[in-house]
Design a protein around this motif. Structure first.
Motif, PDB file in Angstrom:
ATOM      1  N   TYR A 164      45.566  44.406  41.562  1.00 53.27           N
ATOM      2  CA  TYR A 164      44.533  44.409  40.565  1.00 53.27           C
ATOM      3  C   TYR A 164      45.224  44.846  39.159  1.00 53.27           C
ATOM      4  O   TYR A 164      46.012  45.512  39.198  1.00 53.27           O
ATOM      5  CB  TYR A 164      43.353  45.280  41.346  1.00 53.27           C
ATOM      6  N   LEU A 165      44.375  44.365  38.361  1.00 56.76           N
ATOM      7  CA  LEU A 165      44.657  44.889  37.162  1.00 56.76           C
ATOM      8  C   LEU A 165      43.145  44.986  36.501  1.00 56.76           C
ATOM      9  O   LEU A 165      42.564  44.111  36.086  1.00 56.76           O
ATOM     10  CB  LEU A 165      45.381  43.863  35.964  1.00 56.76           C
ATOM     11  N   GLN A 166      42.762  46.600  36.438  1.00 61.74           N
ATOM     12  CA  GLN A 166      41.574  46.845  35.707  1.00 61.74           C
ATOM     13  C   GLN A 166      41.913  46.940  34.153  1.00 61.74           C
ATOM     14  O   GLN A 166      42.681  47.934  33.596  1.00 61.74           O
ATOM     15  CB  GLN A 166      41.157  48.234  36.199  1.00 61.74           C
ATOM     16  N   MET A 167      41.012  46.394  33.227  1.00 65.36           N
ATOM     17  CA  MET A 167      41.254  46.275  31.962  1.00 65.36           C
ATOM     18  C   MET A 167      40.201  46.952  31.409  1.00 65.36           C
ATOM     19  O   MET A 167      38.920  46.269  31.437  1.00 65.36           O
ATOM     20  CB  MET A 167      41.718  45.111  31.352  1.00 65.36           C
ATOM     21  N   ASN A 168      40.280  48.026  30.513  1.00 64.16           N
ATOM     22  CA  ASN A 168      39.179  48.618  29.984  1.00 64.16           C
ATOM     23  C   ASN A 168      39.684  48.412  28.518  1.00 64.16           C
ATOM     24  O   ASN A 168      40.593  48.655  27.946  1.00 64.16           O
ATOM     25  CB  ASN A 168      38.764  50.022  30.344  1.00 64.16           C
ATOM     26  N   ASP A 169      38.478  48.977  27.661  1.00 64.01           N
ATOM     27  CA  ASP A 169      38.469  49.028  26.163  1.00 64.01           C
ATOM     28  C   ASP A 169      39.329  47.832  25.502  1.00 64.01           C
ATOM     29  O   ASP A 169      40.189  48.169  24.613  1.00 64.01           O
ATOM     30  CB  ASP A 169      39.248  50.434  25.779  1.00 64.01           C
ATOM     31  N   LEU A 170      39.214  46.669  25.975  1.00 60.33           N
ATOM     32  CA  LEU A 170      39.831  45.496  25.533  1.00 60.33           C
ATOM     33  C   LEU A 170      39.647  45.557  23.972  1.00 60.33           C
ATOM     34  O   LEU A 170      38.669  45.681  23.520  1.00 60.33           O
ATOM     35  CB  LEU A 170      39.309  44.370  26.203  1.00 60.33           C
ATOM     36  N   LEU A 171      41.057  44.867  23.634  1.00 59.44           N
ATOM     37  CA  LEU A 171      41.100  44.792  22.107  1.00 59.44           C
ATOM     38  C   LEU A 171      41.475  43.229  21.736  1.00 59.44           C
ATOM     39  O   LEU A 171      42.080  42.407  22.656  1.00 59.44           O
ATOM     40  CB  LEU A 171      42.253  45.515  21.533  1.00 59.44           C
ATOM     41  N   GLY A 172      41.225  42.821  20.655  1.00 54.01           N
ATOM     42  CA  GLY A 172      41.283  41.563  20.173  1.00 54.01           C
ATOM     43  C   GLY A 172      43.067  41.132  20.625  1.00 54.01           C
ATOM     44  O   GLY A 172      43.343  40.037  21.219  1.00 54.01           O
ATOM     45  N   GLU A 173      44.003  42.037  20.499  1.00 49.27           N
ATOM     46  CA  GLU A 173      45.352  41.782  20.639  1.00 49.27           C
ATOM     47  C   GLU A 173      45.538  41.493  22.045  1.00 49.27           C
ATOM     48  O   GLU A 173      46.672  41.360  22.746  1.00 49.27           O
ATOM     49  CB  GLU A 173      46.124  42.743  20.069  1.00 49.27           C
ATOM     50  N   ASP A 174      44.728  41.943  22.999  1.00 50.64           N
ATOM     51  CA  ASP A 174      44.932  41.906  24.481  1.00 50.64           C
ATOM     52  C   ASP A 174      44.586  40.134  24.890  1.00 50.64           C
ATOM     53  O   ASP A 174      45.009  40.087  26.077  1.00 50.64           O
ATOM     54  CB  ASP A 174      43.904  42.928  25.387  1.00 50.64           C
ATOM     55  N   GLY A 222      46.649  54.002  29.478  1.00 52.28           N
ATOM     56  CA  GLY A 222      45.470  54.741  29.395  1.00 52.28           C
ATOM     57  C   GLY A 222      44.345  53.855  29.271  1.00 52.28           C
ATOM     58  O   GLY A 222      42.962  54.354  29.187  1.00 52.28           O
ATOM     59  N   ARG A 223      44.349  52.375  29.298  1.00 56.74           N
ATOM     60  CA  ARG A 223      43.437  51.466  29.037  1.00 56.74           C
ATOM     61  C   ARG A 223      43.408  50.906  30.254  1.00 56.74           C
ATOM     62  O   ARG A 223      42.400  50.348  30.647  1.00 56.74           O
ATOM     63  CB  ARG A 223      43.604  50.769  27.887  1.00 56.74           C
ATOM     64  N   PHE A 224      44.388  50.367  30.639  1.00 50.95           N
ATOM     65  CA  PHE A 224      44.552  49.268  31.808  1.00 50.95           C
ATOM     66  C   PHE A 224      45.108  50.116  33.129  1.00 50.95           C
ATOM     67  O   PHE A 224      45.772  51.202  32.936  1.00 50.95           O
ATOM     68  CB  PHE A 224      45.639  48.360  31.821  1.00 50.95           C
ATOM     69  N   LEU A 225      44.502  49.978  34.326  1.00 51.98           N
ATOM     70  CA  LEU A 225      45.016  50.499  35.521  1.00 51.98           C
ATOM     71  C   LEU A 225      45.428  49.339  36.845  1.00 51.98           C
ATOM     72  O   LEU A 225      44.353  48.414  36.900  1.00 51.98           O
ATOM     73  CB  LEU A 225      43.601  51.181  36.131  1.00 51.98           C
ATOM     74  N   VAL A 226      46.763  49.545  37.113  1.00 50.91           N
ATOM     75  CA  VAL A 226      47.117  48.574  38.051  1.00 50.91           C
ATOM     76  C   VAL A 226      46.894  49.297  39.508  1.00 50.91           C
ATOM     77  O   VAL A 226      47.005  50.632  39.497  1.00 50.91           O
ATOM     78  CB  VAL A 226      48.610  48.220  37.696  1.00 50.91           C
ATOM     79  N   SER A 227      46.521  48.446  40.512  1.00 53.79           N
ATOM     80  CA  SER A 227      46.400  49.033  41.779  1.00 53.79           C
ATOM     81  C   SER A 227      46.513  47.973  42.924  1.00 53.79           C
ATOM     82  O   SER A 227      46.769  46.802  42.498  1.00 53.79           O
ATOM     83  CB  SER A 227      45.002  49.591  42.284  1.00 53.79           C
ATOM     84  N   ARG A 228      46.725  48.296  44.106  1.00 56.37           N
ATOM     85  CA  ARG A 228      47.075  47.222  45.067  1.00 56.37           C
ATOM     86  C   ARG A 228      46.244  47.589  46.459  1.00 56.37           C
ATOM     87  O   ARG A 228      45.994  48.715  46.663  1.00 56.37           O
ATOM     88  CB  ARG A 228      48.387  46.977  45.385  1.00 56.37           C
ATOM     89  N   ASP A 229      45.866  46.603  47.137  1.00 57.64           N
ATOM     90  CA  ASP A 229      45.560  46.607  48.525  1.00 57.64           C
ATOM     91  C   ASP A 229      46.589  46.266  49.361  1.00 57.64           C
ATOM     92  O   ASP A 229      46.842  45.134  49.720  1.00 57.64           O
ATOM     93  CB  ASP A 229      44.298  45.911  48.550  1.00 57.64           C
ATOM     94  N   ASN A 230      47.373  47.427  49.961  1.00 60.29           N
ATOM     95  CA  ASN A 230      48.412  46.921  50.554  1.00 60.29           C
ATOM     96  C   ASN A 230      48.394  45.995  51.954  1.00 60.29           C
ATOM     97  O   ASN A 230      48.981  45.125  52.391  1.00 60.29           O
ATOM     98  CB  ASN A 230      49.362  48.208  50.940  1.00 60.29           C
ATOM     99  N   ALA A 231      47.295  46.447  52.596  1.00 61.68           N
ATOM    100  CA  ALA A 231      46.725  45.646  53.620  1.00 61.68           C
ATOM    101  C   ALA A 231      46.656  44.116  53.686  1.00 61.68           C
ATOM    102  O   ALA A 231      46.871  43.291  54.332  1.00 61.68           O
ATOM    103  CB  ALA A 231      45.620  46.450  54.428  1.00 61.68           C
TER     104      ALA A 231
END
Length: 122
Positions: free
Chosen positions: A77-87, A63-72
């Protein structure tokens, strides 16, 4: 042999966002991200199957991070949102050559990147 090159780490305030990138030099079945905080074991974060795009997440980042790829271009990628200290951790890119093992099994990774530091200040 697969060479992984990561980028995108840095310092961010709590609640902020960062995006990590990882370029993979060769083919594999699945790409993913793990992290390791000081004094702790390396843990699974997220993964994606290159062809299908099926994704996997740890409960702590769902719910906070999103993994994606550009296959070609073979970029993960790892989009990290709402980051916390424990990240705060070193984040490692990883690939598995086959589907034989669970995505989150740290013992079954075939290749690792060098790691990139992510620091979240509170």
């Amino acid at each position: 042999q697969v060479h992984l090159e990561e980028s995108g780490g840095g310092l961010v305030q709590a609640g902020g966002s960062l995006r990590l990138s990882c370029t993979a030099s060769g083919p594999s079945y699945r790409g993913g991200w793990f992290r390791q905080a000081p004094g702790k074991e390396r843990e699974f974060v997220a993964a994606i199957n290159w062809d299908s795009g099926f994704t996997y997440y740890s409960d702590s980042v769902q719910g906070r991070f999103l993994v994606s790829r550009d296959n070609a271009r073979r970029i993960l990628y790892l989009q990290m949102n709402d980051l916390l200290g424990e990240d705060t951790a070193i984040y490692y890119c990883a690939v598995q050559k086959t589907s034989s093992y669970p995505a989150k099994d740290v013992r079954r990774i075939d290749y690792w990147g060098q790691g990139t530091q992510v620091t979240v200040s509170s």
